[in-house]
Design a protein around this motif. Structure first.
Motif, short mmCIF file in Angstrom:
data_model
loop_
_atom_site.label_atom_id
_atom_site.label_comp_id
_atom_site.label_asym_id
_atom_site.label_seq_id
_atom_site.Cartn_x
_atom_site.Cartn_y
_atom_site.Cartn_z
N GLU A 13 -47.60 -11.23 111.21
CA GLU A 13 -47.63 -11.10 109.73
C GLU A 13 -46.71 -11.85 108.61
O GLU A 13 -46.08 -12.33 107.29
CB GLU A 13 -47.69 -9.83 108.66
N GLU A 14 -45.20 -11.62 109.66
CA GLU A 14 -43.38 -12.05 108.85
C GLU A 14 -44.51 -13.21 108.57
O GLU A 14 -43.03 -14.06 107.40
CB GLU A 14 -43.35 -10.65 109.03
N ILE A 15 -44.27 -13.73 109.44
CA ILE A 15 -44.02 -14.84 109.88
C ILE A 15 -45.07 -16.04 109.65
O ILE A 15 -44.82 -17.44 108.86
CB ILE A 15 -43.90 -15.96 111.35
N LEU A 16 -46.48 -15.95 109.49
CA LEU A 16 -47.54 -16.57 109.11
C LEU A 16 -47.77 -16.46 107.17
O LEU A 16 -48.37 -16.94 107.53
CB LEU A 16 -48.76 -15.98 109.59
N GLY A 17 -47.17 -15.11 106.81
CA GLY A 17 -47.73 -14.49 105.23
C GLY A 17 -49.01 -13.95 105.21
O GLY A 17 -49.97 -14.00 106.34
N GLU A 18 -48.52 -13.11 104.15
CA GLU A 18 -50.39 -12.40 104.35
C GLU A 18 -51.40 -13.47 104.36
O GLU A 18 -52.20 -12.21 104.56
CB GLU A 18 -49.26 -11.41 103.34
N ASP A 19 -50.97 -13.73 103.48
CA ASP A 19 -52.65 -14.45 102.75
C ASP A 19 -53.21 -15.59 104.27
O ASP A 19 -54.28 -15.12 104.24
CB ASP A 19 -52.74 -16.33 101.55
N VAL A 20 -52.43 -15.87 105.27
CA VAL A 20 -52.65 -16.63 105.67
C VAL A 20 -53.24 -15.81 107.22
O VAL A 20 -54.56 -15.80 107.71
CB VAL A 20 -51.57 -16.92 106.49
N VAL A 21 -52.47 -14.29 107.30
CA VAL A 21 -53.18 -13.70 108.00
C VAL A 21 -54.64 -12.90 107.65
O VAL A 21 -56.22 -12.91 107.98
CB VAL A 21 -52.10 -12.23 108.31
N GLU A 22 -54.65 -12.35 106.39
CA GLU A 22 -55.80 -12.26 105.41
C GLU A 22 -56.85 -13.11 105.97
O GLU A 22 -58.29 -12.97 106.52
CB GLU A 22 -56.13 -11.86 104.38
N GLU A 23 -56.71 -14.55 105.54
CA GLU A 23 -58.20 -15.58 105.96
C GLU A 23 -57.84 -15.74 107.69
O GLU A 23 -59.77 -16.39 107.70
CB GLU A 23 -56.72 -17.01 105.89
N ALA A 24 -57.21 -15.78 108.52
CA ALA A 24 -57.05 -15.76 109.81
C ALA A 24 -58.01 -14.63 110.51
O ALA A 24 -59.34 -14.56 111.22
CB ALA A 24 -56.40 -15.36 110.50
N LYS A 25 -58.04 -13.17 109.64
CA LYS A 25 -58.77 -12.32 110.05
C LYS A 25 -60.18 -12.64 109.20
O LYS A 25 -61.78 -11.82 109.45
CB LYS A 25 -58.64 -11.05 109.21
N LYS A 26 -60.60 -13.37 108.39
CA LYS A 26 -61.67 -13.14 108.17
C LYS A 26 -62.74 -14.56 108.83
O LYS A 26 -63.65 -13.79 109.18
CB LYS A 26 -61.95 -13.86 106.63
N ILE A 27 -61.77 -15.71 109.07
CA ILE A 27 -62.42 -16.57 110.12
C ILE A 27 -62.63 -15.41 111.49
O ILE A 27 -63.99 -15.78 112.01
CB ILE A 27 -61.77 -17.55 110.81
#
Length: 386
Positions: free
Chosen positions: A365-379
């Motif tokens: 999460e620290e590398i990708l960012g919180e928004d990217v992680v949340e979007e990836a989880k939704k995918i």
């Protein structure tokens, strides 16, 4: 004296000497012949005697009656030893000794007073008998082994249950800990039982461990009763009643000085006499084995050696088969549990992949960012829904 006279005199004396010598020789020959004839007569007599003794020895046969004549008792019946063809009946009391040396002064005084009271109550003769026996722990060892086998079976059963619980997801951690505690307790108990059996077997090898048995012998003579018009059964009944009354009175008197006693039954009386007559053999061949072998019938009814060997082999096969069956059952249960767990894991593979993917996103999460992680989880969730 002229020469002719001298020669005649010498001739006559020589003839006399020769005749005397001849007579003595004849007497000597006659005496020698008489001695030889006497020796022949003696040899023939001794030969006849030896033949007769050999015949007598060959004709001697040992029967049941001859053996009982050698013994000092007739039979054991109704907890009594019958001697002298029913003219004497004997009952024996076994006493448990007390450790007098470890008692205090007051306790010793109490025991002495009780023994004096016991002696003052005697109104008939008794005999004190002490028998020293080698401690035989064979029966105790066999009982220990039976109990250890029961504990081992219980331990194997708990081990199977514990392995089944470990390979299943239906039990909580607390239940598994309780099962593990019971398993460890059963294992410790089994090992402790094995140690007891091994130590007892080593102790049994020491033949210097002796134990003294103390007995009070009381007897009854039918002549004590003035009326002799009773038959054998009535005399036996009266003897038993009289001896049992005396025995109970003696046991009560001995109880005052802390000495416990009991009347020996017929089997215990047989063991007492068996050890008395068989000092050496009783250590290696006890009475129980002798009775099972039929020694009391003057012939052996023991099993054939091959039959006994076959029984031992069958028992060994059964024991080893039981162990092998338990081990195979444990292995089969573990294999079944592993197969079931693999199948369950295979069925849940997609869910496990999604969960692991989300875990990897969280770790980065620290590398990708919180928004990217949340979007990836939704995918990931959308793919799972499809």
């Amino acid at each position: 004296m002229s020469d002719n006279q001298i020669s005649n005199f010498l001739t006559i004396s020589l003839v006399v000497l020769v005749s005397v010598f001849f007579v003595l020789l004849v007497i000597l020959v006659i005496l020698m012949l008489k001695d030889k004839s006497k020796n022949k007569v003696k040899n023939t007599e001794t030969g006849n005697l030896s033949d007769e003794t050999k015949k007598v020895k060959k004709d001697v046969e040992y029967t049941k009656n001859s053996i009982f004549d050698f013994m000092e008792f007739d039979k054991i019946e109704d907890n009594m030893i019958i001697r002298k063809k029913g003219r004497q009946y004997i009952m024996v009391i076994e006493c448990q000794g007390v450790n007098y040396d470890l008692m205090s002064g007051l306790e010793k005084n109490s025991v002495e007073q009780g023994f004096l009271q016991f002696l003052n109550t005697l109104r008939y003769p008794i005999q004190l008998y002490i028998q020293t026996r080698t401690v035989n722990l064979g029966s105790s060892i066999s009982r220990y082994k039976q109990k250890v086998n029961t504990i081992r079976n219980e331990y194997m059963r708990k081990q199977m249950e514990y392995n089944s619980m470990l390979n299943s997801d239906e039990y909580t951690a607390r239940e598994i800990n309780n099962a593990r505690f019971e398993l460890v307790k059963a294992q410790n108990l089994y090992e402790y039982g094995l140690d007891i059996v091994n130590n007892t077997e080593k102790m049994n090898l020491n033949k210097n461990i002796l134990k003294k048995h103390y007995y009070v012998v009381i007897s009854y003579v039918p002549e004590e009763n003035t009326n002799t018009g009773y038959d054998e059964e009535e005399i036996k009944s009266m003897a038993f009643s009289d001896l049992y009354t005396r025995a109970q009175a003696l046991i009560s008197s001995l109880g005052v000085c802390d000495v416990a006693g009991k009347v020996l039954d017929s089997e215990e009386l047989a063991e007492l006499l068996y050890i008395a007559y068989n000092r050496d053999e009783s250590e290696t061949y006890p009475l129980d084995n002798a009775l099972r072998a039929g020694i009391d019938e003057l012939y052996s009814t023991a099993k054939n050696v091959l039959d006994k060997r076959m029984e031992e082999i069958d028992a060994e096969i059964k024991a080893k088969a039981n162990i092998e069956a338990n081990e195979a059952a444990v292995e089969a249960i573990m294999n079944q549990d592993k197969t079931r767990r693999a199948k369950q894991k295979e069925e849940r593979m997609s869910q496990l992949i999604d969960n692991m993917a989300k875990d990897l996103l969280d770790e980065n999460e620290e590398i990708l960012g919180e928004d990217v992680v949340e979007e990836a989880k939704k995918i990931v969730d959308q793919k799972k829904a499809k």
